[in-house]
Design a protein around this motif. Structure first.
Motif, PDB file in Angstrom:
ATOM      1  N   SER A  70       0.803  25.624  75.769  1.00  0.00           N
ATOM      2  CA  SER A  70       1.918  25.193  74.677  1.00  0.00           C
ATOM      3  C   SER A  70       3.153  25.249  75.465  1.00  0.00           C
ATOM      4  O   SER A  70       3.314  25.696  76.469  1.00  0.00           O
ATOM      5  N   SER A  93       0.612  29.834  73.880  1.00  0.00           N
ATOM      6  CA  SER A  93      -0.997  29.496  73.456  1.00  0.00           C
ATOM      7  C   SER A  93      -1.633  28.824  74.686  1.00  0.00           C
ATOM      8  O   SER A  93      -0.769  28.091  75.167  1.00  0.00           O
ATOM      9  N   GLU A 134      -5.510  27.378  76.280  1.00  0.00           N
ATOM     10  CA  GLU A 134      -7.019  27.244  76.249  1.00  0.00           C
ATOM     11  C   GLU A 134      -7.590  26.852  77.613  1.00  0.00           C
ATOM     12  O   GLU A 134      -6.975  26.093  78.046  1.00  0.00           O
ATOM     13  N   ILE A 141       2.155  22.281  70.706  1.00  0.00           N
ATOM     14  CA  ILE A 141       0.809  22.566  71.134  1.00  0.00           C
ATOM     15  C   ILE A 141      -0.125  21.379  71.045  1.00  0.00           C
ATOM     16  O   ILE A 141      -0.207  20.339  70.286  1.00  0.00           O
TER      17      ILE A 141
END
Length: 124
Positions: free
Chosen positions: A52, A57, A59, A103
Motif C-alpha cells: 500500500s 498493507s 500481499e 491499496i
C-alpha cells in the motif's frame, strides 16, 4: 505522471537471492500503491506482491510467500523486492507497477503505470 525503473535482475543459481528495486520519478510517490508482477515466456503476467501507499498493507502470491519480501522507502521513492531461495520457476521478467490509490491488489488491470521490466533467471 509517474515513471518507474526496475533494476537488480540477473542470473542466479537455485537457492540464491536477488533484490529488485523500483525507482520512481514524479511527485507524490507516497500516494501510490505499488505492485510487482512477473511474466515468464509463454505465460500470462502474474502478480507477485503488492504494498500500500504507506507500506501498512502487504500481499503476496502463494507461490512466493515465505521467500519474497516487499518493502518501500517513500523518502527515496523506491520499492524493493527481496527474493530469497529462488527457484527455476521464478525465472521471468519482473515489472513494477503503480496506481494512484492507497491499496491495490495483484491484478495487472488495477495499475496504470508500469516500468520496462528486469530479467531474473534462476539456473544452475
Amino acid at each position: 505522471q509517474l515513471q518507474l525503473v526496475e533494476s537488480g535482475g540477473g542470473l542466479v543459481q537455485p537457492g540464491g537471492s536477488l533484490r529488485l528495486s523500483c525507482a520512481a520519478s514524479g511527485r507524490k510517490f507516497d500516494y501510490y500503491a505499488i505492485g510487482w508482477f512477473r511474466q515468464a515466456p509463454g505465460k500470462e503476467r502474474e502478480g507477485v506482491s503488492c504494498i500500500s501507499s504507506t507500506g501498512g498493507s502487504i500481499e503476496y502470491a502463494d507461490s512466493v510467500k515465505g521467500r519474497f519480501t516487499i518493502s518501500r522507502d517513500n523518502a527515496e521513492n523506491t520499492v524493493y523486492l527481496q527474493m530469497n531461495d529462488l527457484k527455476p520457476e521464478d525465472t521471468a521478467v519482473y515489472y513494477c507497477a503503480a496506481e494512484y490509490t492507497v491499496i491495490a491488489g495483484l491484478y495487472s488491470y488495477e495499475y496504470d503505470y508500469w516500468g520496462q521490466g528486469t530479467q531474473v533467471t534462476v539456473s544452475s
